[in-house]
Design a protein around this motif. Structure first.
Motif, PDB file in Angstrom:
ATOM      1  N   LEU A 137       8.632 100.137  20.566  1.00  0.00           N
ATOM      2  CA  LEU A 137       9.348  99.402  20.624  1.00  0.00           C
ATOM      3  C   LEU A 137       8.753  98.676  18.851  1.00  0.00           C
ATOM      4  O   LEU A 137       9.915  97.513  19.342  1.00  0.00           O
ATOM      5  N   THR A 138       7.995  98.316  18.870  1.00  0.00           N
ATOM      6  CA  THR A 138       7.650  97.703  17.904  1.00  0.00           C
ATOM      7  C   THR A 138       8.017  98.327  15.994  1.00  0.00           C
ATOM      8  O   THR A 138       8.691  97.516  15.206  1.00  0.00           O
ATOM      9  N   VAL A 139       8.202  99.418  16.047  1.00  0.00           N
ATOM     10  CA  VAL A 139       8.209 100.043  14.720  1.00  0.00           C
ATOM     11  C   VAL A 139       9.926 100.885  14.801  1.00  0.00           C
ATOM     12  O   VAL A 139      10.085 102.256  14.984  1.00  0.00           O
ATOM     13  N   ARG A 140      10.880  99.753  15.037  1.00  0.00           N
ATOM     14  CA  ARG A 140      11.888 100.101  15.059  1.00  0.00           C
ATOM     15  C   ARG A 140      12.858  99.518  13.806  1.00  0.00           C
ATOM     16  O   ARG A 140      11.916  98.195  13.538  1.00  0.00           O
ATOM     17  N   GLU A 141      14.683  99.527  13.899  1.00  0.00           N
ATOM     18  CA  GLU A 141      15.204  98.601  13.226  1.00  0.00           C
ATOM     19  C   GLU A 141      15.371  97.686  13.619  1.00  0.00           C
ATOM     20  O   GLU A 141      15.410  96.468  12.755  1.00  0.00           O
ATOM     21  N   LYS A 142      15.255  96.924  14.977  1.00  0.00           N
ATOM     22  CA  LYS A 142      15.216  95.898  15.831  1.00  0.00           C
ATOM     23  C   LYS A 142      13.657  95.662  16.299  1.00  0.00           C
ATOM     24  O   LYS A 142      13.926  96.036  18.080  1.00  0.00           O
ATOM     25  N   PRO A 143      13.114  95.313  16.269  1.00  0.00           N
ATOM     26  CA  PRO A 143      11.800  95.560  16.960  1.00  0.00           C
ATOM     27  C   PRO A 143      11.444  94.415  17.592  1.00  0.00           C
ATOM     28  O   PRO A 143      11.750  93.249  17.549  1.00  0.00           O
ATOM     29  N   VAL A 144      11.048  94.340  19.024  1.00  0.00           N
ATOM     30  CA  VAL A 144      10.017  93.567  19.847  1.00  0.00           C
ATOM     31  C   VAL A 144       9.128  93.408  19.199  1.00  0.00           C
ATOM     32  O   VAL A 144       8.659  93.916  19.394  1.00  0.00           O
ATOM     33  N   ARG A 145       8.989  91.567  19.865  1.00  0.00           N
ATOM     34  CA  ARG A 145       7.940  91.114  19.984  1.00  0.00           C
ATOM     35  C   ARG A 145       6.680  91.308  21.267  1.00  0.00           C
ATOM     36  O   ARG A 145       7.679  91.923  22.455  1.00  0.00           O
TER      37      ARG A 145
END
Ligand code: GUN
Ligand code: ZN
Length: 438
Positions: free
Chosen positions: A309-317
């Protein structure tokens, strides 16, 4: 203004640490101090520097060799579930129907709600949690009991009257109109009083009709500064049931998107099984996924994919929480320990600097409250905890071989619990050692 000087080893994060060696992500003072007055931190830093700013004859409290950290923040739990903890159920939906919903029905009684609220705040203080984001029950009286006790303890709390109008026992249902009227009444009565924040709280899509979801949307439009909280993608059967109730939605996250519930002040408990599309939608709206380790293990819900969820092009808080009473411990230290193991099972690591950052500054940022809580910065609330890494004989033995701050934090999260909280300060006042003296 009566000032107090509190001395100890101090640790406060300035940003998320990228690794165990990322020392510039935090400020650590081996002989540190906080000067507090009127509920705020006036100065922090080395003892020598802070002492120089203190008034003549200031009262000093010396916590050395203990470690002072910002108060822990728990971003998701259920105050009416204190007597649900440890209920023997196969999965989420069985647990809700068999134990949780019947228990929450009891909160229609003011006396019961008040009694549990007293215990709730005692446990928060005992465990070093100075801010929590809580679900009350559907009954307005439960929110009244909660917020009134929060004022008595002078604690910064976020909470909401749950909205739910279907798929639960009659005693636990409101209607779209009641959900609106009573939430409004709770906001008017409690938001901004003392240190209270009211959250708009549709329980989850299964227990709200489309009409009630529209009511939640109307409240969010009317009160855009309020927090919003609900549950998302915790369990496979829950996901299937939700999608069957909202067949027009692309997926579970889209149900909430359609009612304007995604957003930077919205907290979504669990988020274990999100698709890439759903994670993108969370990221694009600044929504927060709340990691609830002990609950996810206890209910067998799944392994929270923190890195996915966090290490991606669009990270999620992301934030972290106990989820009492699906969660099995009030302790944020126990919660970090289980978070570490959940990552281990996915072949990933969670270093102690990252985990302590999560439950302090990280959680404060997830709530958009880092100007007030989550650090030891001057000008913020004087909510902090004093940690003892040798609180039990077994911990003391292990502490003999601890040689670094990282080791100490890791020992505290692996073996620690409420016994490791030597003191909890709420608005500059020692609250743990005075429990019961109110
Ligand atoms: N989903 C809807 N309500 C609840 C609850 O009370 N606890 C958990 N863990 N999940 C939920
Ligand atoms: Zn929950």
């Amino acid at each position: 203004m009566t000032a107090t000087l509190i001395r100890g080893r101090t640790l406060s994060f300035t940003r998320k640490p990228e690794s165990l060696d990322d020392h510039s992500a935090y400020v650590y003072e081996d002989d540190g101090a906080l000067l507090v007055a009127d509920g705020l931190i006036i100065a922090s830093g080395s003892y020598e520097a802070v002492k120089a700013q203190a008034p003549e004859g200031v009262t000093e409290i010396d916590h050395r060799p203990h470690l002072i950290l910002p108060g822990f923040i728990d971003t998701h739990l259920h105050f009416p579930q204190m007597q649900v903890i440890g209920s023997y159920a196969a999965n989420l939906l069985e647990w809700l129907n068999t134990y949780t919903f019947p228990e929450e029905c009891r909160f229609v009684e003011t006396a019961h709600a008040k009694r549990i609220a007293t215990h709730f705040f005692d446990e928060m203080i005992r465990h070093g949690t100075t801010t929590a984001v809580a679900y009350c029950s559907v009954h307005k009286t439960s929110a009244d009991a909660f917020f009134s006790e929060a004022i008595a303890r002078n604690m910064r709390m976020v909470a909401g009257k749950v909205m739910m109008d279907r798929n639960a026992p009659q005693g636990l249902l409101d209607t779209p109109e009641m959900g609106y009227d009573e939430t409004r009444a709770v906001i008017e009565q409690w938001h901004g009083r003392g240190r209270n924040h009211v959250a708009i709280t549709p329980r989850f899509a299964i227990t709200s009709t489309p009409e009630q979801m529209s009511v939640a949307q109307a409240l969010i439009r009317e009160f855009p500064d309020l927090h919003v909280q609900t549950h998302l993608s915790e369990n496979r059967d829950e996901i299937d049931f939700t999608c069957s109730l909202y067949p027009e939605a692309k997926d579970y996250t889209d149900v909430y998107a359609r009612y304007g519930i995604l957003g930077p002040r919205s907290l979504f408990g669990h988020c274990i099984h999100l698709s890439d599309r759903e994670a993108d939608a969370m990221s694009e709206t600044g929504s927060v996924a709340v990691f609830c380790p002990t609950s996810n293990l206890f209910l067998g819900s799944g392994l929270f994919p923190l890195r996915k969820l966090t290490v991606r092009e669009k990270p999620v808080r992301v934030s972290i929480a106990t989820d009492i009473g699906g969660g099995s411990s009030y302790s944020m230290l126990r919660t970090l320990d289980e978070a570490y193991k959940i990552l281990q099972l996915q072949g990933e690591r969670l270093n102690p600097f990252e985990s302590y950052h999560m439950m302090t500054l990280g959680n404060a940022q997830a709530l958009s409250l880092s100007q007030k809580i989550g650090t030891l910065e001057p000008g913020t609330d004087a909510d902090f905890v004093v940690l003892d890494m040798a609180a039990t004989p077994a911990m003391a033995l292990k502490a003999e071989v601890v040689t670094s701050l990282a080791d100490e934090l890791f020992l505290l999260q692996t073996m620690g619990d409420d016994r490791s909280i030597a003191e909890t300060y709420v608005a500059g006042v020692a609250a743990k050692s005075t429990l019961g003296a109110l």
